[in-house]
Write an enzyme that holds these catalytic residues in place. Structure first.
Site, PDB file in Angstrom:
ATOM      1  N   HIS A   1      -2.929   6.579   4.263  1.00  0.00           N
ATOM      2  CA  HIS A   1      -1.488   6.684   4.505  1.00  0.00           C
ATOM      3  C   HIS A   1      -0.958   8.000   3.926  1.00  0.00           C
ATOM      4  O   HIS A   1      -1.467   8.499   2.907  1.00  0.00           O
ATOM      5  CB  HIS A   1      -0.729   5.565   3.772  1.00  0.00           C
ATOM      6  CG  HIS A   1      -0.892   4.190   4.347  1.00  0.00           C
ATOM      7  ND1 HIS A   1      -1.616   3.904   5.473  1.00  0.00           N
ATOM      8  CD2 HIS A   1      -0.364   3.001   3.925  1.00  0.00           C
ATOM      9  CE1 HIS A   1      -1.548   2.600   5.724  1.00  0.00           C
ATOM     10  NE2 HIS A   1      -0.800   2.029   4.799  1.00  0.00           N
TER      11      HIS A   1
ATOM     12  N   CYS B   1       0.816  -1.226   0.000  1.00  0.00           N
ATOM     13  CA  CYS B   1       0.000   0.000   0.000  1.00  0.00           C
ATOM     14  C   CYS B   1       0.847   1.273   0.000  1.00  0.00           C
ATOM     15  O   CYS B   1       0.595   2.203  -0.779  1.00  0.00           O
ATOM     16  CB  CYS B   1      -0.944  -0.014   1.200  1.00  0.00           C
ATOM     17  SG  CYS B   1      -0.134  -0.489   2.729  1.00  0.00           S
TER      18      CYS B   1
END
Ligand code: A2P
Length: 334
Positions: A243, A130
């Site tokens: 994130h 990710c």
């Protein structure tokens, strides 16, 4: 009539699995049948998909009969065991775990960057890490303009990356602290609420973590750039699902801010949010639930030759996992 597909989700009850269902529905993926697979713990559960209620089935060797696409989001061990079984049964596997990412027989794909690699598959395609995926969404267009040599980066990673249990752990700890009670830890070795942990994934002998090395290892494969180097510190922060990564990148060619901005403005899957006069820059809260990653805080790096510093945020469950996986399936379905 256009073609429709039998899709299976392995780990359907998890944080990424649930998101995959929503992405499939939202993007109108042409589905004839959806099979939801999880562990025996989920037997008896059913999940909504559109106006249907689908009963969750237990993952086993015969679960992939007639499946066209099997999207795996359980864990590496499950992928290692069941992805070959799914492939044998005739499914194309799109795997979210790290089990096959370094296997040269398995394409590792971000559709906006190396979508053509997906077509070379031999039954299994890997979805990248990710943090790597979100970083490369900003870095790759800049690489095309200036030629990247190396990056230094720090990540600020949401708890959703550790699964549904970690999201509950953060919620629970915030509640406990609010009531003056002691916190309980199960997923992380330290309290995550009101804290940051410089520890994502297992430590290697080098002192880096496995997660930190994924940026270099996976970045090389995805960008077709075997000399690419990345020194990364991955940090878990008490954010629920998006994130952020602070990147300092060094390039072959000299960097112009104007060119960097115009390149990022035109890049697919990216939105430039960079107006410091108005305090506008990407924030993890603002990208939650959004497909596009946001990039900003662009500046010439004062410590590197031909360097550019930037800040990028992306929804870890979407571009960092479910959306990228469904985009890969779309590439192969059309
Ligand atoms: P279950 O809910 O039945 O435990 P997360 O990463 O959010 O924790 O989700 C992990 C996903 O992987 C869940 O859907 C979980 O199902 C599934 N899973 C975990 N272990 C197994 C297993 N042994 N067999 C099948 N699915 C599993």
């Amino acid at each position: 009539m256009s073609k429709t597909f039998h899709v299976a989700i392995v780990g359907a009850t998890g944080a990424v699995g649930l998101e995959i269902m929503q992405v499939l529905e939202r993007r109108n993926f042409p589905i004839s049948k959806l099979t939801l697979l999880a562990s025996s713990r989920s037997l008896g559960r059913s999940l909504s998909f559109g106006d249907q209620k689908i009963v969750v089935r237990e993952l086993n060797d015969s679960a992939f009969l007639g499946v066209d696409f099997a999207l795996f989001s359980a864990n590496g061990k499950i992928s290692q065991k069941y992805a070959p079984i799914a492939r044998e049964a005739g499914a194309i596997v799109i795997d979210n775990s790290s089990a096959f990412r370094m296997d040269l027989q398995v394409p590792l794909v971000i559709p906006e960057i190396n979508g053509a690699d997906a077509k070379q598959h031999q039954g299994i395609i890997a979805n990248p890490n990710c943090t790597t995926a979100i970083t490369l969404m900003g870095l790759y267009p800049l690489h095309c303009a200036f030629g990247v040599k190396r990056i230094f980066a720090s990540s600020y990673q949401a708890v959703s990356g550790s699964g549904a249990q970690a999201i509950q752990e953060l919620e629970q700890q915030v509640r406990s602290i609010g009531k003056g009670e002691s916190v309980e830890k199960q997923v992380y070795p330290h309290q995550i609420a009101f804290n940051v942990l410089p520890h994502v994934d297992a430590f290697l002998d080098s002192g880096y973590t496995k997660e930190e090395m994924k940026m270099q290892n996976e970045g090389r494969r995805i960008m077709h750039l075997p000399q690419f180097r990345a020194s990364v510190t991955c940090v878990r922060v008490p954010v629920y699902r998006a994130h952020s990564i602070a990147v300092s990148a060094e390039f072959e060619k000299s960097v112009s801010l104007d060119v960097a901005r115009s390149v990022l403005m035109r890049a697919p899957g990216i939105k430039l949010v960079d107006d410091t006069v108005s305090n506008l820059y990407p924030l993890p809260l603002n990208v939650e639930g959004k497909d596009a990653c946001e990039v900003g805080r662009l500046r010439l790096d004062c410590a590197l030759d031909n360097g550019l510093a930037f800040w990028i945020c992306g929804d870890q469950l979407l571009k960092g996992a479910a959306l990228n996986a469904v985009q890969i399936a779309e590439l192969l379905a059309h």
